[in-house]
Structures are given as structure tokens and as C-alpha cells.
Design a protein around this motif. Structure first.
Motif, short mmCIF file in Angstrom:
data_model
loop_
_atom_site.label_atom_id
_atom_site.label_comp_id
_atom_site.label_asym_id
_atom_site.label_seq_id
_atom_site.Cartn_x
_atom_site.Cartn_y
_atom_site.Cartn_z
N LEU A 193 130.02 -17.29 46.18
CA LEU A 193 129.16 -18.25 45.49
C LEU A 193 129.26 -18.08 43.99
CD1 LEU A 193 125.99 -17.76 47.71
CD2 LEU A 193 127.70 -19.57 47.90
N PRO A 194 129.38 -19.17 43.24
CA PRO A 194 129.37 -19.06 41.78
C PRO A 194 127.95 -18.82 41.29
CG PRO A 194 129.50 -21.36 42.43
CD PRO A 194 129.57 -20.54 43.70
N LEU A 195 127.81 -17.95 40.30
CA LEU A 195 126.50 -17.66 39.72
C LEU A 195 126.21 -18.62 38.57
CD1 LEU A 195 126.76 -13.78 39.47
CD2 LEU A 195 125.29 -15.06 41.03
N PRO A 196 125.03 -19.25 38.57
CA PRO A 196 124.65 -20.02 37.39
C PRO A 196 124.58 -19.09 36.18
CG PRO A 196 123.19 -20.49 39.23
CD PRO A 196 124.04 -19.32 39.63
N GLU A 197 124.85 -19.62 35.00
CA GLU A 197 124.92 -18.78 33.80
C GLU A 197 123.64 -17.97 33.58
OE1 GLU A 197 125.93 -18.97 29.03
OE2 GLU A 197 125.93 -20.81 30.19
N VAL A 198 122.47 -18.58 33.77
CA VAL A 198 121.22 -17.85 33.55
C VAL A 198 121.09 -16.69 34.54
CG1 VAL A 198 119.79 -19.37 35.01
CG2 VAL A 198 118.75 -18.08 33.13
N THR A 199 121.55 -16.89 35.76
CA THR A 199 121.50 -15.82 36.77
C THR A 199 122.47 -14.71 36.39
OG1 THR A 199 120.95 -17.45 38.46
CG2 THR A 199 121.76 -15.31 39.22
N TRP A 200 123.67 -15.08 35.99
CA TRP A 200 124.69 -14.10 35.59
C TRP A 200 124.17 -13.25 34.42
CZ3 TRP A 200 127.79 -14.43 30.98
CH2 TRP A 200 128.80 -13.48 30.92
N LEU A 201 123.61 -13.88 33.39
CA LEU A 201 123.11 -13.14 32.23
C LEU A 201 121.94 -12.24 32.61
CD1 LEU A 201 123.31 -15.98 29.55
CD2 LEU A 201 124.83 -13.99 29.77
N THR A 202 121.06 -12.74 33.46
CA THR A 202 119.91 -11.94 33.90
C THR A 202 120.37 -10.74 34.71
OG1 THR A 202 118.52 -13.91 33.90
CG2 THR A 202 117.73 -12.02 35.16
N LEU A 203 121.39 -10.92 35.56
CA LEU A 203 121.91 -9.80 36.35
C LEU A 203 122.56 -8.75 35.45
CD1 LEU A 203 123.33 -11.68 39.44
CD2 LEU A 203 121.51 -9.95 39.46
N LEU A 204 123.25 -9.17 34.41
CA LEU A 204 123.84 -8.20 33.47
C LEU A 204 122.75 -7.36 32.82
CD1 LEU A 204 126.60 -10.35 31.74
CD2 LEU A 204 126.97 -8.36 33.21
N GLU A 205 121.67 -8.00 32.39
CA GLU A 205 120.54 -7.28 31.79
C GLU A 205 119.87 -6.36 32.81
OE1 GLU A 205 117.92 -10.16 30.07
OE2 GLU A 205 119.45 -10.89 28.67
N HIS A 206 119.71 -6.86 34.02
CA HIS A 206 119.08 -6.08 35.09
C HIS A 206 119.92 -4.84 35.40
CE1 HIS A 206 116.92 -5.07 38.72
NE2 HIS A 206 117.99 -5.29 39.47
N GLN A 207 121.23 -5.00 35.42
CA GLN A 207 122.12 -3.87 35.70
C GLN A 207 121.97 -2.78 34.65
OE1 GLN A 207 126.42 -4.51 35.39
NE2 GLN A 207 126.63 -3.49 37.38
N GLU A 208 121.90 -3.15 33.39
CA GLU A 208 121.72 -2.16 32.31
C GLU A 208 120.38 -1.45 32.46
OE1 GLU A 208 122.29 -3.67 28.35
OE2 GLU A 208 124.05 -4.82 28.98
N ARG A 209 119.32 -2.22 32.73
CA ARG A 209 117.99 -1.64 32.88
C ARG A 209 117.95 -0.70 34.08
NH1 ARG A 209 115.89 -6.25 32.03
NH2 ARG A 209 115.74 -6.86 34.21
N GLN A 210 118.59 -1.11 35.18
CA GLN A 210 118.59 -0.28 36.39
C GLN A 210 119.35 1.02 36.17
OE1 GLN A 210 120.77 -1.17 40.19
NE2 GLN A 210 118.72 -1.84 40.80
N GLN A 211 120.44 0.98 35.43
CA GLN A 211 121.19 2.20 35.14
C GLN A 211 120.34 3.19 34.37
OE1 GLN A 211 124.70 0.57 33.28
NE2 GLN A 211 125.75 0.32 35.23
N THR A 212 119.54 2.71 33.44
CA THR A 212 118.63 3.57 32.67
C THR A 212 117.57 4.16 33.60
OG1 THR A 212 118.99 2.25 30.69
CG2 THR A 212 117.02 3.64 30.73
#
Length: 126
Positions: free
Chosen positions: A50-69
Motif C-alpha cells: 500500500l502507498p503511504l499518504p505523505e502526511v502518514t509517511w512524515l508522521t511515521l518518520l517522526e514516530h520512528q525517531e521518537r520511538q528509538q529515543t
């Protein structure tokens, strides 16, 4: 995007291609006989890319950084399941608790409350 609750809480970072902006549902979390189980997706159609909508893609990138911390801070209790939306200890989340947990994640991410319900229709028409 039409994901079932169990598919969403079963989503792993390895199921996402954040370079290409896609996701593939490969597993689901379900409660069976009082226990949470990670199982293969229900059908082959569930496993489509499934293609990710841009807002979802950007939110997931931010979520990934936060989760790693968060993982680094909780290293002694974190259970590595590679889940995108795990419990606070890294374990699979109860699918029926998704709404409550999503509200907390949404607030942390600074996202507004949606006027739409989980069935995709304006509130309260489900």
C-alpha cells in the motif's frame, strides 16, 4: 487506509519501506483463548503493498525517531518485537485498546482529533 485494528498493532518497522513510502501488512495481533497471538495476515489481499499518504509517511518518520529515543531510555524492560505501535514495553498491544492508545499517540504527535470515525464516516453515523 483501511487496516484492521489487529493489522495496525501487528505492523512492524520491517513491513514499512519509508524510502519508497509503502507498507505491506504481513501479520496481525489477535486475542485467542485469553492470550495475544501474532498471526499471519488473514488473506493474501491483506498483504498487498500500500502507498503511504505523505502526511502518514512524515508522521511515521517522526514516530520512528521518537520511538528509538524511548527504546534507549527503556532498554532494560523493552521487548524487541519491531512493532510500530507496541505497548509501553515493546510488546504487542491489545487490538481493542487501540482507540485509547491511539489518542495518546495522537496527542504526543500534536495531531488534531479527527471528525471521522474508524468506519470512515463523519461522526456519529457508524
Amino acid at each position: 487506509m483501511g487496516l484492521r485494528r489487529g493489522e495496525l498493532v501487528g505492523l512492524r518497522w520491517s513491513d514499512l519501506d519509508l524510502d519508497e513510502g509503502t507498507l505491506r501488512v504481513q501479520q496481525t495481533v489477535q486475542r485467542v483463548a485469553g492470550q495475544l497471538h501474532v498471526q499471519d495476515a488473514k488473506t493474501e489481499d491483506s498483504e498487498a503493498v500500500l502507498p503511504l499518504p505523505e502526511v502518514t509517511w512524515l508522521t511515521l518518520l517522526e514516530h520512528q525517531e521518537r520511538q528509538q529515543t524511548e527504546r534507549a531510555a527503556l532498554a532494560e524492560v523493552w521487548e524487541g518485537h519491531d512493532l510500530v505501535f507496541p505497548s509501553e514495553r515493546g510488546t504487542p498491544m491489545e487490538p481493542t485498546n487501540l482507540s485509547r492508545s491511539f489518542a495518546r499517540l495522537r496527542e504526543t504527535a500534536g495531531l488534531p482529533v479527527s471528525a471521522y470515525t474508524t468506519c470512515g464516516t463523519p461522526w456519529p453515523r457508524c
